[in-house]
Motif scaffolding. Sequence first.
Motif, PDB file in Angstrom:
ATOM      1  N   ASP A 158      46.526  41.152  34.294  1.00 37.38           N
ATOM      2  CA  ASP A 158      48.132  41.301  33.518  1.00 37.38           C
ATOM      3  C   ASP A 158      47.824  41.529  32.140  1.00 37.38           C
ATOM      4  OD1 ASP A 158      49.509  40.570  35.764  1.00 37.38           O
ATOM      5  OD2 ASP A 158      48.907  38.337  35.739  1.00 37.38           O
ATOM      6  N   ARG A 159      46.619  41.101  31.530  1.00 38.39           N
ATOM      7  CA  ARG A 159      46.571  41.591  29.992  1.00 38.39           C
ATOM      8  C   ARG A 159      45.255  41.417  29.482  1.00 38.39           C
ATOM      9  NH1 ARG A 159      46.429  38.754  24.850  1.00 38.39           N
ATOM     10  NH2 ARG A 159      46.810  36.502  25.620  1.00 38.39           N
ATOM     11  N   ALA A 160      44.614  42.154  29.095  1.00 36.62           N
ATOM     12  CA  ALA A 160      43.044  42.507  28.709  1.00 36.62           C
ATOM     13  C   ALA A 160      42.826  42.870  27.405  1.00 36.62           C
ATOM     14  CB  ALA A 160      42.404  43.387  29.936  1.00 36.62           C
ATOM     15  N   GLU A 161      41.931  42.460  26.840  1.00 35.67           N
ATOM     16  CA  GLU A 161      41.299  43.050  25.547  1.00 35.67           C
ATOM     17  C   GLU A 161      39.928  43.210  25.643  1.00 35.67           C
ATOM     18  OE1 GLU A 161      42.420  40.230  22.533  1.00 35.67           O
ATOM     19  OE2 GLU A 161      44.312  39.884  23.169  1.00 35.67           O
ATOM     20  N   SER A 162      39.393  44.371  25.369  1.00 27.80           N
ATOM     21  CA  SER A 162      38.026  44.859  25.163  1.00 27.80           C
ATOM     22  C   SER A 162      37.270  44.597  26.487  1.00 27.80           C
ATOM     23  CB  SER A 162      37.268  44.331  24.044  1.00 27.80           C
ATOM     24  OG  SER A 162      37.956  44.668  22.923  1.00 27.80           O
ATOM     25  N   ARG A 163      37.694  44.852  27.772  1.00 26.53           N
ATOM     26  CA  ARG A 163      37.249  44.650  28.968  1.00 26.53           C
ATOM     27  C   ARG A 163      37.008  43.040  29.288  1.00 26.53           C
ATOM     28  NH1 ARG A 163      35.994  48.724  31.659  1.00 26.53           N
ATOM     29  NH2 ARG A 163      34.943  47.833  32.909  1.00 26.53           N
ATOM     30  N   ARG A 164      37.901  42.451  28.694  1.00 22.37           N
ATOM     31  CA  ARG A 164      38.130  40.923  29.097  1.00 22.37           C
ATOM     32  C   ARG A 164      39.269  40.562  29.338  1.00 22.37           C
ATOM     33  NH1 ARG A 164      33.590  38.580  28.222  1.00 22.37           N
ATOM     34  NH2 ARG A 164      31.842  39.492  27.089  1.00 22.37           N
ATOM     35  N   VAL A 165      39.387  39.868  30.683  1.00 22.33           N
ATOM     36  CA  VAL A 165      40.690  39.333  31.254  1.00 22.33           C
ATOM     37  C   VAL A 165      41.177  38.513  30.538  1.00 22.33           C
ATOM     38  CG1 VAL A 165      42.119  39.097  33.141  1.00 22.33           C
ATOM     39  CG2 VAL A 165      39.956  40.543  33.448  1.00 22.33           C
ATOM     40  N   VAL A 166      42.212  38.351  29.859  1.00 22.72           N
ATOM     41  CA  VAL A 166      43.016  37.260  29.188  1.00 22.72           C
ATOM     42  C   VAL A 166      43.939  36.522  30.261  1.00 22.72           C
ATOM     43  CG1 VAL A 166      44.134  36.326  27.141  1.00 22.72           C
ATOM     44  CG2 VAL A 166      42.607  38.395  26.961  1.00 22.72           C
ATOM     45  N   GLU A 167      44.685  37.279  30.807  1.00 20.99           N
ATOM     46  CA  GLU A 167      45.816  36.908  31.715  1.00 20.99           C
ATOM     47  C   GLU A 167      45.609  37.594  33.048  1.00 20.99           C
ATOM     48  OE1 GLU A 167      47.548  33.847  31.332  1.00 20.99           O
ATOM     49  OE2 GLU A 167      47.184  33.867  29.181  1.00 20.99           O
ATOM     50  N   GLY A 168      45.569  37.099  34.095  1.00 15.33           N
ATOM     51  CA  GLY A 168      45.475  37.500  35.440  1.00 15.33           C
ATOM     52  C   GLY A 168      45.018  36.707  36.540  1.00 15.33           C
ATOM     53  N   ARG A 169      44.320  37.224  37.531  1.00 22.56           N
ATOM     54  CA  ARG A 169      43.945  36.457  38.580  1.00 22.56           C
ATOM     55  C   ARG A 169      42.782  37.075  39.449  1.00 22.56           C
ATOM     56  NH1 ARG A 169      48.097  39.541  40.188  1.00 22.56           N
ATOM     57  NH2 ARG A 169      48.319  40.384  42.250  1.00 22.56           N
ATOM     58  N   LEU A 170      41.889  36.353  40.053  1.00 21.09           N
ATOM     59  CA  LEU A 170      41.189  36.682  41.124  1.00 21.09           C
ATOM     60  C   LEU A 170      41.387  36.821  42.677  1.00 21.09           C
ATOM     61  CD1 LEU A 170      37.929  35.230  39.117  1.00 21.09           C
ATOM     62  CD2 LEU A 170      38.394  37.503  39.236  1.00 21.09           C
ATOM     63  N   GLY A 171      41.233  37.638  43.406  1.00 21.18           N
ATOM     64  CA  GLY A 171      41.626  37.504  44.654  1.00 21.18           C
ATOM     65  C   GLY A 171      40.317  37.814  45.574  1.00 21.18           C
ATOM     66  N   CYS A 172      40.528  37.313  46.572  1.00 27.24           N
ATOM     67  CA  CYS A 172      39.380  37.451  47.725  1.00 27.24           C
ATOM     68  C   CYS A 172      39.745  38.717  48.550  1.00 27.24           C
ATOM     69  CB  CYS A 172      39.189  36.251  48.493  1.00 27.24           C
ATOM     70  SG  CYS A 172      37.834  36.620  50.061  1.00 27.24           S
ATOM     71  N   PRO A 173      38.924  39.659  48.553  1.00 28.13           N
ATOM     72  CA  PRO A 173      39.514  40.842  49.476  1.00 28.13           C
ATOM     73  C   PRO A 173      39.514  40.550  51.103  1.00 28.13           C
ATOM     74  CG  PRO A 173      37.222  41.133  48.856  1.00 28.13           C
ATOM     75  CD  PRO A 173      37.982  39.986  48.108  1.00 28.13           C
ATOM     76  N   LEU A 174      39.083  39.509  51.549  1.00 28.47           N
ATOM     77  CA  LEU A 174      39.140  39.072  52.820  1.00 28.47           C
ATOM     78  C   LEU A 174      39.926  37.686  53.338  1.00 28.47           C
ATOM     79  CD1 LEU A 174      35.235  39.444  53.493  1.00 28.47           C
ATOM     80  CD2 LEU A 174      37.043  41.315  53.862  1.00 28.47           C
ATOM     81  N   CYS A 175      40.112  37.153  52.524  1.00 33.01           N
ATOM     82  CA  CYS A 175      41.294  36.049  52.776  1.00 33.01           C
ATOM     83  C   CYS A 175      42.207  36.144  51.795  1.00 33.01           C
ATOM     84  CB  CYS A 175      40.410  34.580  52.787  1.00 33.01           C
ATOM     85  SG  CYS A 175      39.705  34.008  51.483  1.00 33.01           S
ATOM     86  N   GLU A 176      43.232  35.123  51.717  1.00 36.68           N
ATOM     87  CA  GLU A 176      44.552  35.181  51.021  1.00 36.68           C
ATOM     88  C   GLU A 176      44.568  34.171  49.783  1.00 36.68           C
ATOM     89  OE1 GLU A 176      47.527  33.626  53.699  1.00 36.68           O
ATOM     90  OE2 GLU A 176      47.734  35.667  54.507  1.00 36.68           O
ATOM     91  N   ILE A 177      43.451  33.644  49.337  1.00 35.67           N
ATOM     92  CA  ILE A 177      43.513  32.933  48.080  1.00 35.67           C
ATOM     93  C   ILE A 177      43.422  33.814  46.905  1.00 35.67           C
ATOM     94  CG2 ILE A 177      42.077  31.075  49.205  1.00 35.67           C
ATOM     95  CD1 ILE A 177      39.821  31.583  47.192  1.00 35.67           C
ATOM     96  N   GLU A 178      43.861  33.268  45.677  1.00 35.57           N
ATOM     97  CA  GLU A 178      43.856  33.904  44.577  1.00 35.57           C
ATOM     98  C   GLU A 178      43.509  32.812  43.452  1.00 35.57           C
ATOM     99  OE1 GLU A 178      47.471  35.914  43.881  1.00 35.57           O
ATOM    100  OE2 GLU A 178      46.926  37.500  45.194  1.00 35.57           O
ATOM    101  N   GLY A 226      32.212  39.563  47.006  1.00 42.22           N
ATOM    102  CA  GLY A 226      32.900  39.613  45.585  1.00 42.22           C
ATOM    103  C   GLY A 226      34.186  39.362  45.497  1.00 42.22           C
ATOM    104  N   LEU A 227      34.794  39.110  44.352  1.00 39.27           N
ATOM    105  CA  LEU A 227      36.405  38.978  44.032  1.00 39.27           C
ATOM    106  C   LEU A 227      36.711  40.300  43.295  1.00 39.27           C
ATOM    107  CD1 LEU A 227      36.231  35.216  43.006  1.00 39.27           C
ATOM    108  CD2 LEU A 227      36.692  36.118  45.233  1.00 39.27           C
ATOM    109  N   VAL A 228      38.099  40.461  43.445  1.00 35.51           N
ATOM    110  CA  VAL A 228      38.927  41.374  42.760  1.00 35.51           C
ATOM    111  C   VAL A 228      39.594  40.940  41.626  1.00 35.51           C
ATOM    112  CG1 VAL A 228      40.387  43.333  43.233  1.00 35.51           C
ATOM    113  CG2 VAL A 228      38.893  42.712  44.971  1.00 35.51           C
ATOM    114  N   ALA A 285      47.499  25.417  47.016  1.00 37.05           N
ATOM    115  CA  ALA A 285      47.915  26.078  45.817  1.00 37.05           C
ATOM    116  C   ALA A 285      47.429  27.447  45.404  1.00 37.05           C
ATOM    117  CB  ALA A 285      47.685  25.081  44.502  1.00 37.05           C
ATOM    118  N   ARG A 286      46.110  27.625  45.703  1.00 38.02           N
ATOM    119  CA  ARG A 286      45.670  28.886  45.505  1.00 38.02           C
ATOM    120  C   ARG A 286      46.260  30.062  46.477  1.00 38.02           C
ATOM    121  NH1 ARG A 286      40.537  26.122  45.108  1.00 38.02           N
ATOM    122  NH2 ARG A 286      39.929  27.316  47.442  1.00 38.02           N
ATOM    123  N   ARG A 287      46.818  29.288  47.826  1.00 35.71           N
ATOM    124  CA  ARG A 287      47.135  30.396  48.597  1.00 35.71           C
ATOM    125  C   ARG A 287      48.582  30.655  48.326  1.00 35.71           C
ATOM    126  NH1 ARG A 287      43.652  31.121  52.722  1.00 35.71           N
ATOM    127  NH2 ARG A 287      42.121  29.691  53.072  1.00 35.71           N
TER     128      ARG A 287
END
Length: 243
Positions: free
Chosen positions: A25-45, A19-21, A61-63
């Motif tokens: 940075d900003r959310a509205e009603s449990r919806r991520v408006v600004e932020g990022r997804l990260g892998c818990p096992l490697c460095e990509i975002e 899964g991703l984490v 670029a992701r790394r």
Amino acid sequence: MFLELAEVLDCPDCRASAGLVAFVDRAESRRVVEGRLGCPLCEIEVPIRRGTMRFDLSDAARRATHGAGTTRPPATAPEAIPDPAGSGGEAAPEAATEGALRLAALLGVSDRAGMVVLLGPRLAAHAPPIARLGDRLEVLVWLPDPAGRSPPPAVAVEDLAAGVDPLLGAAPLRWPVRSGALHGIALAAPIPLPLSEITRCARPGARLVVETPTLEDLDSLAASGFAKVASDATVWVGERRQT
């Protein structure tokens, strides 16, 4: 992006099924408006900009977004949800609603909740009315890589709130969805994903809807992990075989 959707997604690089984490940075009603997804096992975002997950970046670029966060790409508007015919024009509201209800019925989601549905780019205009059919119905919309095209208008905020989750630029051979996660998949021919990837992402009993399949598509579908439920000149419908 719906916050819990991160558990359905997977890293397209290491494919560890962890899964991703979501980093918010900003959310509205449990919806991520600004932020990022990260892998818990490697460095990509993967950045999330105005609710859209942007998998269109290169590995480098992701790394580069990992760590202090000073090199994150600037916020950009998500891709527009195109019209069903792919013509760029406005679809009549009655026709759009009728097409969405038909697609929802073929997917088997018209009276169900808690579903995650994948719609290919040519069918993405049906996402908002389908998402509004259930309070817990999430519609994951795959949008094409925008390279070389003028940026279209953003996905409407009310569509994001209703349950539309835009995903931009994912590579077909490295689809960022966990195995067995999807309840329904709708695509327009020619099929943009390998059938092996579609089969991997679908849970047993999930519906696959292919609009305007080619003869080559039909041959491939006959040998796939989906059993045909119905078909005519305009659509093929199958269900993921039980394993």
